[in-house]
Write a protein that holds these residues in place. Structure first.
Motif, mmCIF file in Angstrom:
data_model
loop_
_atom_site.group_PDB
_atom_site.id
_atom_site.type_symbol
_atom_site.label_atom_id
_atom_site.label_comp_id
_atom_site.label_asym_id
_atom_site.label_seq_id
_atom_site.Cartn_x
_atom_site.Cartn_y
_atom_site.Cartn_z
ATOM 1 N N ARG A 224 -18.377 9.524 5.310
ATOM 2 C CA ARG A 224 -17.602 9.062 6.462
ATOM 3 C C ARG A 224 -16.371 8.271 6.007
ATOM 4 N NH1 ARG A 224 -22.828 7.935 8.494
ATOM 5 N NH2 ARG A 224 -22.593 5.727 7.973
ATOM 6 N N SER A 225 -16.529 7.525 4.913
ATOM 7 C CA SER A 225 -15.410 6.748 4.383
ATOM 8 C C SER A 225 -14.286 7.676 3.911
ATOM 9 C CB SER A 225 -15.889 5.862 3.229
ATOM 10 O OG SER A 225 -14.815 5.151 2.660
ATOM 11 N N ASP A 226 -14.663 8.779 3.259
ATOM 12 C CA ASP A 226 -13.652 9.737 2.800
ATOM 13 C C ASP A 226 -12.919 10.351 3.981
ATOM 14 O OD1 ASP A 226 -14.396 9.228 0.217
ATOM 15 O OD2 ASP A 226 -15.707 10.996 0.029
ATOM 16 N N ALA A 227 -13.663 10.686 5.045
ATOM 17 C CA ALA A 227 -13.038 11.262 6.243
ATOM 18 C C ALA A 227 -12.105 10.242 6.891
ATOM 19 C CB ALA A 227 -14.109 11.713 7.229
ATOM 20 N N PHE A 228 -12.517 8.984 6.896
ATOM 21 C CA PHE A 228 -11.680 7.925 7.458
ATOM 22 C C PHE A 228 -10.383 7.796 6.661
ATOM 23 C CE2 PHE A 228 -10.468 3.390 7.473
ATOM 24 C CZ PHE A 228 -10.189 3.241 8.818
ATOM 25 N N SER A 229 -10.485 7.866 5.333
ATOM 26 C CA SER A 229 -9.296 7.774 4.488
ATOM 27 C C SER A 229 -8.321 8.899 4.790
ATOM 28 C CB SER A 229 -9.695 7.809 3.007
ATOM 29 O OG SER A 229 -10.491 6.690 2.669
ATOM 30 N N ASP A 230 -8.857 10.089 5.034
ATOM 31 C CA ASP A 230 -7.994 11.220 5.387
ATOM 32 C C ASP A 230 -7.279 10.957 6.704
ATOM 33 O OD1 ASP A 230 -8.779 12.541 3.109
ATOM 34 O OD2 ASP A 230 -10.330 13.735 4.114
ATOM 35 N N SER A 231 -7.985 10.380 7.679
ATOM 36 C CA SER A 231 -7.378 10.086 8.979
ATOM 37 C C SER A 231 -6.256 9.054 8.841
ATOM 38 C CB SER A 231 -8.438 9.572 9.958
ATOM 39 O OG SER A 231 -9.433 10.540 10.182
ATOM 40 N N ILE A 232 -6.508 8.023 8.027
ATOM 41 C CA ILE A 232 -5.498 6.989 7.807
ATOM 42 C C ILE A 232 -4.267 7.586 7.127
ATOM 43 C CG2 ILE A 232 -4.969 4.905 6.469
ATOM 44 C CD1 ILE A 232 -6.528 4.304 8.940
ATOM 45 N N GLU A 234 -3.214 10.652 7.360
ATOM 46 C CA GLU A 234 -2.471 11.430 8.356
ATOM 47 C C GLU A 234 -1.678 10.514 9.282
ATOM 48 O OE1 GLU A 234 -5.245 13.847 10.415
ATOM 49 O OE2 GLU A 234 -5.865 14.979 8.635
ATOM 50 N N LEU A 235 -2.292 9.392 9.684
ATOM 51 C CA LEU A 235 -1.606 8.436 10.546
ATOM 52 C C LEU A 235 -0.381 7.860 9.848
ATOM 53 C CD1 LEU A 235 -1.447 6.630 13.084
ATOM 54 C CD2 LEU A 235 -3.051 5.066 11.960
ATOM 55 N N ALA A 236 -0.525 7.526 8.561
ATOM 56 C CA ALA A 236 0.602 6.975 7.799
ATOM 57 C C ALA A 236 1.738 7.987 7.693
ATOM 58 C CB ALA A 236 0.133 6.551 6.412
ATOM 59 N N THR A 237 1.376 9.238 7.406
ATOM 60 C CA THR A 237 2.397 10.293 7.269
ATOM 61 C C THR A 237 3.160 10.481 8.576
ATOM 62 O OG1 THR A 237 1.061 11.437 5.594
ATOM 63 C CG2 THR A 237 2.763 12.731 6.713
ATOM 64 N N ALA A 253 4.328 -1.487 11.367
ATOM 65 C CA ALA A 253 3.847 -2.094 12.607
ATOM 66 C C ALA A 253 3.096 -1.081 13.462
ATOM 67 C CB ALA A 253 5.026 -2.674 13.386
ATOM 68 N N ALA A 254 3.573 0.165 13.475
ATOM 69 C CA ALA A 254 2.932 1.202 14.287
ATOM 70 C C ALA A 254 1.528 1.518 13.772
ATOM 71 C CB ALA A 254 3.782 2.465 14.284
ATOM 72 N N VAL A 255 1.387 1.615 12.435
ATOM 73 C CA VAL A 255 0.077 1.906 11.849
ATOM 74 C C VAL A 255 -0.893 0.765 12.124
ATOM 75 C CG1 VAL A 255 -1.181 2.196 9.680
ATOM 76 C CG2 VAL A 255 0.947 3.460 10.070
ATOM 77 N N ILE A 256 -0.440 -0.468 11.890
ATOM 78 C CA ILE A 256 -1.308 -1.631 12.099
ATOM 79 C C ILE A 256 -1.767 -1.709 13.551
ATOM 80 C CG2 ILE A 256 -1.407 -4.149 12.099
ATOM 81 C CD1 ILE A 256 -1.521 -2.880 9.329
ATOM 82 N N GLU A 257 -0.844 -1.496 14.489
ATOM 83 C CA GLU A 257 -1.203 -1.583 15.906
ATOM 84 C C GLU A 257 -2.202 -0.507 16.283
ATOM 85 O OE1 GLU A 257 0.913 -1.022 20.283
ATOM 86 O OE2 GLU A 257 2.084 -1.888 18.631
ATOM 87 N N ASP A 258 -1.997 0.725 15.765
ATOM 88 C CA ASP A 258 -2.903 1.816 16.106
ATOM 89 C C ASP A 258 -4.308 1.561 15.543
ATOM 90 O OD1 ASP A 258 -3.266 4.262 17.442
ATOM 91 O OD2 ASP A 258 -3.179 5.362 15.566
ATOM 92 N N VAL A 259 -4.357 1.109 14.305
ATOM 93 C CA VAL A 259 -5.662 0.831 13.677
ATOM 94 C C VAL A 259 -6.364 -0.321 14.392
ATOM 95 C CG1 VAL A 259 -6.788 -0.008 11.581
ATOM 96 C CG2 VAL A 259 -5.014 1.755 11.424
ATOM 97 N N GLU A 260 -5.618 -1.390 14.687
ATOM 98 C CA GLU A 260 -6.223 -2.533 15.379
ATOM 99 C C GLU A 260 -6.735 -2.143 16.759
ATOM 100 O OE1 GLU A 260 -3.479 -5.809 15.438
ATOM 101 O OE2 GLU A 260 -4.355 -6.650 13.606
ATOM 102 N N ARG A 261 -5.981 -1.306 17.441
ATOM 103 C CA ARG A 261 -6.401 -0.875 18.775
ATOM 104 C C ARG A 261 -7.754 -0.163 18.713
ATOM 105 N NH1 ARG A 261 -3.468 -0.362 23.199
ATOM 106 N NH2 ARG A 261 -1.526 -0.513 22.015
#
Length: 301
Positions: A224-232, A234-237, A253-261
């Protein structure tokens, strides 16, 4: 809590009650009543007078676990109780004298909370008469042989085993582990291994099997951690692409806000809207979490 109970048992009030309350596990709007009690009719549902933990611990010991999760208004009331040695029930007018020995615990950096304005400095000074820091088990591996022997004897008696034992290889294996669950995880692993061995000395393979079973699926967690890393990733890209095209001002700021949400929403969902519980999991104070939820437009429901 084990350390708090040990302090209690070796204190001069050991013959009196030990009253414990987890400040993070009780909803904020009920915690004041839990600590100080309430009078009949003080609020909806208060159908009778109820004494709080301070009155229950009169002439005894009160353990306040996760005290770093108290909000500032309740911190002020606690400080007043410690200074004046009397409480006032919610909805009441009478001042009730109390003589209570306080033991407090927290997993948070209280000094940093004071600097951040999240914990009262005067309350910290009032509580901080003596401090015991409990490092994680991985930082005190010299304790593992003693703990292992203690749990062997304890569960050996419970399981009616005559001579519970562990091999040197097994003991070395225990000392090599990181123990993210600390002493409770070690305790559980040894008990499981004793159940499996039933009269034979516990060896390295027994402990490996027991640790795997008690880990709660760490292998699946890694996946699950590996899948999460892939999602992050993609979000960063995607955020960087939007920043390059001028759609947003800051990819960071956009990445931090999305992850925090997503993180805060999930924490609130898992805690059933319990702000104290969610804040404890996140390593934040209730005040900080409340402010972040407001900023993100989220509600604790």
């Amino acid at each position: 809590e084990l350390i708090a109970r040990a302090l209690f048992q070796h204190g001069h009030r050991a013959h009196k009650p030990f009253v414990a309350v987890n400040c993070a596990a009780i909803p904020e709007n009920l915690l004041e009543s839990e600590l100080f009690g309430h009078e009949k009719g003080a609020f909806t549902g208060a159908t009778s007078t109820r004494i709080g933990k301070f009155e229950q611990a009169h002439n005894a010991t009160l353990f306040l676990d996760e005290i770093g999760d108290l909000d500032l208004s309740l911190q002020a009331k606690l400080l007043r109780v410690l200074q004046e040695r009397q409480i006032e029930r919610v909805g009441g007018r009478d001042l009730i004298p109390v003589d209570v020995r306080i033991i407090a615990a927290t997993h948070r950096n209280i000094e940093q909370m004071v600097l951040d304005g999240e914990f009262r400095e005067d309350l910290l000074y009032r509580l901080n008469v003596a401090t015991i820091e409990l490092p994680p088990l991985r930082s005190r591996k010299e304790d593992i042989p003693l703990l292992a022997e203690f749990f062997l004897q304890r569960y050996g008696r419970e399981l009616r085993l005559e001579r519970p034992a562990i091999t040197r290889a097994g003991l070395r294996y225990l000392e090599e582990q990181p123990w993210p669950g600390n002493v409770r995880q070690l305790q559980n692993v040894i008990r499981k291994a004793l159940l499996d061995c039933r009269g034979f000395a516990i060896d390295r393979p027994d402990l490996q099997r027991s640790l795997h079973e008690s880990s709660g699926g760490f292998v699946q967690a890694k996946e699950r951690s590996d899948a999460f890393s892939d999602s992050i990733r993609e979000l960063a890209t995607e955020s960087l692409r939007r920043a390059r095209t001028g759609e947003i001002e800051s990819a960071h700021a956009a990445v931090i806000e999305d992850v925090e949400r997503h993180l805060f929403s999930e924490a609130l969902a898992k805690s059933g809207g319990n702000l104290s519980e969610a804040a404890r999991w996140l390593g934040l104070s209730r005040l900080t979490l409340r402010e972040k939820l407001k900023k993100l437009g989220l509600r604790n429901s």
